[in-house]
Design an enzyme around this catalytic site. Structure first.
Site, PDB file in Angstrom:
ATOM      1  N   HIS A  18       0.795  -1.232   0.000  1.00 48.01           N
ATOM      2  CA  HIS A  18       0.000   0.000   0.000  1.00 48.01           C
ATOM      3  C   HIS A  18       0.829   1.285   0.000  1.00 48.01           C
ATOM      4  O   HIS A  18       0.349   2.332   0.421  1.00 48.01           O
ATOM      5  CB  HIS A  18      -0.963   0.031   1.208  1.00 48.01           C
ATOM      6  CG  HIS A  18      -1.997  -1.040   1.177  1.00 48.01           C
ATOM      7  ND1 HIS A  18      -1.766  -2.306   1.668  1.00 48.01           N
ATOM      8  CD2 HIS A  18      -3.280  -1.052   0.730  1.00 48.01           C
ATOM      9  CE1 HIS A  18      -2.849  -3.049   1.534  1.00 48.01           C
ATOM     10  NE2 HIS A  18      -3.792  -2.306   0.960  1.00 48.01           N
ATOM     11  N   GLY A 192     -10.576  -6.925  -3.991  1.00 42.45           N
ATOM     12  CA  GLY A 192      -9.751  -5.722  -3.994  1.00 42.45           C
ATOM     13  C   GLY A 192      -9.510  -5.092  -2.639  1.00 42.45           C
ATOM     14  O   GLY A 192      -8.889  -4.035  -2.558  1.00 42.45           O
ATOM     15  N   GLY A 193      -9.995  -5.713  -1.564  1.00 36.95           N
ATOM     16  CA  GLY A 193      -9.744  -5.179  -0.235  1.00 36.95           C
ATOM     17  C   GLY A 193     -10.742  -4.115   0.180  1.00 36.95           C
ATOM     18  O   GLY A 193     -11.661  -3.767  -0.549  1.00 36.95           O
ATOM     19  N   GLY A 194     -10.539  -3.582   1.366  1.00 30.16           N
ATOM     20  CA  GLY A 194     -11.453  -2.590   1.910  1.00 30.16           C
ATOM     21  C   GLY A 194     -11.450  -2.611   3.426  1.00 30.16           C
ATOM     22  O   GLY A 194     -10.387  -2.575   4.045  1.00 30.16           O
ATOM     23  N   SER A 242      -5.132  -7.268   0.746  1.00 24.65           N
ATOM     24  CA  SER A 242      -5.541  -6.284   1.745  1.00 24.65           C
ATOM     25  C   SER A 242      -6.602  -6.909   2.646  1.00 24.65           C
ATOM     26  O   SER A 242      -6.346  -7.928   3.294  1.00 24.65           O
ATOM     27  CB  SER A 242      -6.034  -5.017   1.046  1.00 24.65           C
ATOM     28  OG  SER A 242      -6.130  -3.945   1.948  1.00 24.65           O
ATOM     29  N   ASP A 243      -7.804  -6.352   2.698  1.00 29.56           N
ATOM     30  CA  ASP A 243      -8.846  -6.969   3.519  1.00 29.56           C
ATOM     31  C   ASP A 243      -9.281  -8.310   2.936  1.00 29.56           C
ATOM     32  O   ASP A 243      -9.916  -9.105   3.630  1.00 29.56           O
ATOM     33  CB  ASP A 243     -10.043  -6.022   3.643  1.00 29.56           C
ATOM     34  CG  ASP A 243     -10.802  -6.205   4.947  1.00 29.56           C
ATOM     35  OD1 ASP A 243     -10.208  -6.742   5.904  1.00 29.56           O
ATOM     36  OD2 ASP A 243     -11.976  -5.807   5.026  1.00 29.56           O
ATOM     37  N   GLY A 270      -2.308  -1.073   6.348  1.00 29.75           N
ATOM     38  CA  GLY A 270      -3.276  -0.148   5.795  1.00 29.75           C
ATOM     39  C   GLY A 270      -2.793   1.286   5.709  1.00 29.75           C
ATOM     40  O   GLY A 270      -1.755   1.664   6.260  1.00 29.75           O
ATOM     41  N   ILE A 271      -3.582   2.105   5.017  1.00 37.87           N
ATOM     42  CA  ILE A 271      -3.203   3.495   4.730  1.00 37.87           C
ATOM     43  C   ILE A 271      -4.405   4.416   4.855  1.00 37.87           C
ATOM     44  O   ILE A 271      -5.544   3.973   4.931  1.00 37.87           O
ATOM     45  CB  ILE A 271      -2.628   3.624   3.297  1.00 37.87           C
ATOM     46  CG1 ILE A 271      -3.622   3.028   2.285  1.00 37.87           C
ATOM     47  CG2 ILE A 271      -1.250   3.024   3.192  1.00 37.87           C
ATOM     48  CD1 ILE A 271      -3.242   3.218   0.847  1.00 37.87           C
TER      49      ILE A 271
END
Length: 360
Positions: A18, A192-194, A242-243, A270-271
């Site tokens: 990230h 895609g994460g989240g 990611s998530d 994370g960012i």
């Protein structure tokens, strides 16, 4: 461009996920957007026209998720011939897509000939600006249909594209019909994460301890509600990050079910992305690291391993087969065989009639 390269190299020295740089003082490039028809094209044997093939039907409830060729009154089918676009004839030297440049989300006139007819006719369709929503919906619905059939009517299927607002909505869009099957496959490939993974995991981890029966309905609702009756199998791959990483690892850690597929991306730092530079460049720095009780910091830069590793080889992709999905179905059926779902009959209902009074 050189400044961008320099920032990327600097961010890369951090060695974490990230770390991005984007935007900034770039010259605007020319845009040549294309109108899409949600189909494939095949050149005829004589090279004088194109043939429609693989017309995609996704979901008619959303104009972006169904091919314009399937609109009411158009009635174009696979095998029909495309003769011209906006009056310009096509052949082996002019592809239909060339004539659709600069026509996204616009009405275009197609000259077609039905495959069993000799006369041409003209139809007007409104093109799509993007085909990705249609292609995604078609992929999900195709997978769902395959799982229902191969799973002998016992397995439901949902796909979660990301862990953001869209993924949360997509989860419930399908979950509310699919959880009633005996088993379920939860597909997080390409996720895609989240940030909503824990909400979805809480729901998937529900264990049925009772039922709520309704007077005028033949169906009973489980308690907790919307809980899967039997085994759950998750699908993941190297494009889940990611998530999506966090969901995949937590799914194993919470022992919800078996995880099938390939090792995930491996990026769980994370960012925020709240820092911008003078020219509008956005930079992101690692701010939220993730620790698990089994591997501690080990998911970052590694990912999580599936319980059962299955790859999709190039030849599988060409043939249109999905060994990962097939394996998930196999695992779910095997789990059902070991522990069949037993739904209560609700036949021994209490007798609440008035007791008989003793005779005086």
């Amino acid at each position: 461009g050189e400044f961008s390269d320099l920032v990327w190299e600097m961010q890369g020295e951090l060695g974490t996920s990230h770390c991005y740089e984007f935007g900034g003082d770039y010259r605007k490039s020319n845009q040549y957007n294309m109108g899409k028809l949600g189909c494939g094209y095949k050149l005829s044997a004589d090279g004088k026209y194109f043939i429609f093939e693989n017309i995609l039907y996704g979901e008619s409830g959303d104009k972006n998720e169904v091919s314009p060729l399937l609109a009411p009154g158009v009635n174009i089918e696979n095998g029909d011939h495309l003769i011209a676009v906006n009056g310009t004839k096509i052949d082996k030297n002019i592809h239909p897509r060339e004539l659709l440049v600069n026509y996204p989300d616009q009405d275009v006139c197609l000259t077609i000939r039905k495959k069993n007819e000799k006369k041409n006719k003209e139809v007007v369709v409104k093109t799509l600006g993007f085909e990705s929503p249609l292609m995604y919906r078609n992929w999900v619905e195709t997978n769902k249909e395959f799982v229902h059939k191969a799973g002998k009517g016992k397995i439901g299927y949902i796909h979660i594209p990301n862990m953001g607002n869209y993924g949360f909505a997509e989860f419930h869009r399908n979950y509310l019909t699919e959880y009633k099957y005996d088993a379920m496959i939860v597909d997080v490939r390409y996720n895609g994460g989240g940030y909503v993974s824990q909400l979805l995991l809480e729901k998937l981890n529900r264990k049925i301890i009772g039922y709520d029966t309704i007077r005028w309905s033949k169906h009973a609702e489980s308690y907790p509600s919307e809980a899967v009756h039997g085994p759950i199998v998750a699908l993941t791959n190297e494009f889940a990050g990611s998530d999506g990483d966090i969901f995949s690892h937590s799914f194993k850690l919470m022992k919800i079910g078996k995880l099938v597929g390939k090792r995930t991306w491996g990026g769980v730092i994370g960012i925020n992305g709240q820092y911008s530079l003078a020219d509008g460049t956005i930079t992101t720095q690692p701010e939220y690291s993730f620790w698990f009780k089994d591997v501690e910091w080990g998911v970052e830069n590694y990912g999580t391993d599936p319980d059962i590793e299955v790859d999709i080889a190039p030849q599988d992709f060409v043939k249109g087969t999905d060994p990962q999905l097939e394996k998930a179905i196999e695992v779910a059926l095997d789990e059902l065989k070991k522990a069949p779902v037993k739904r209560p009959k609700f036949d021994k209902k209490p007798d609440l009639s008035l007791p008989k009074l003793p005779k005086q």
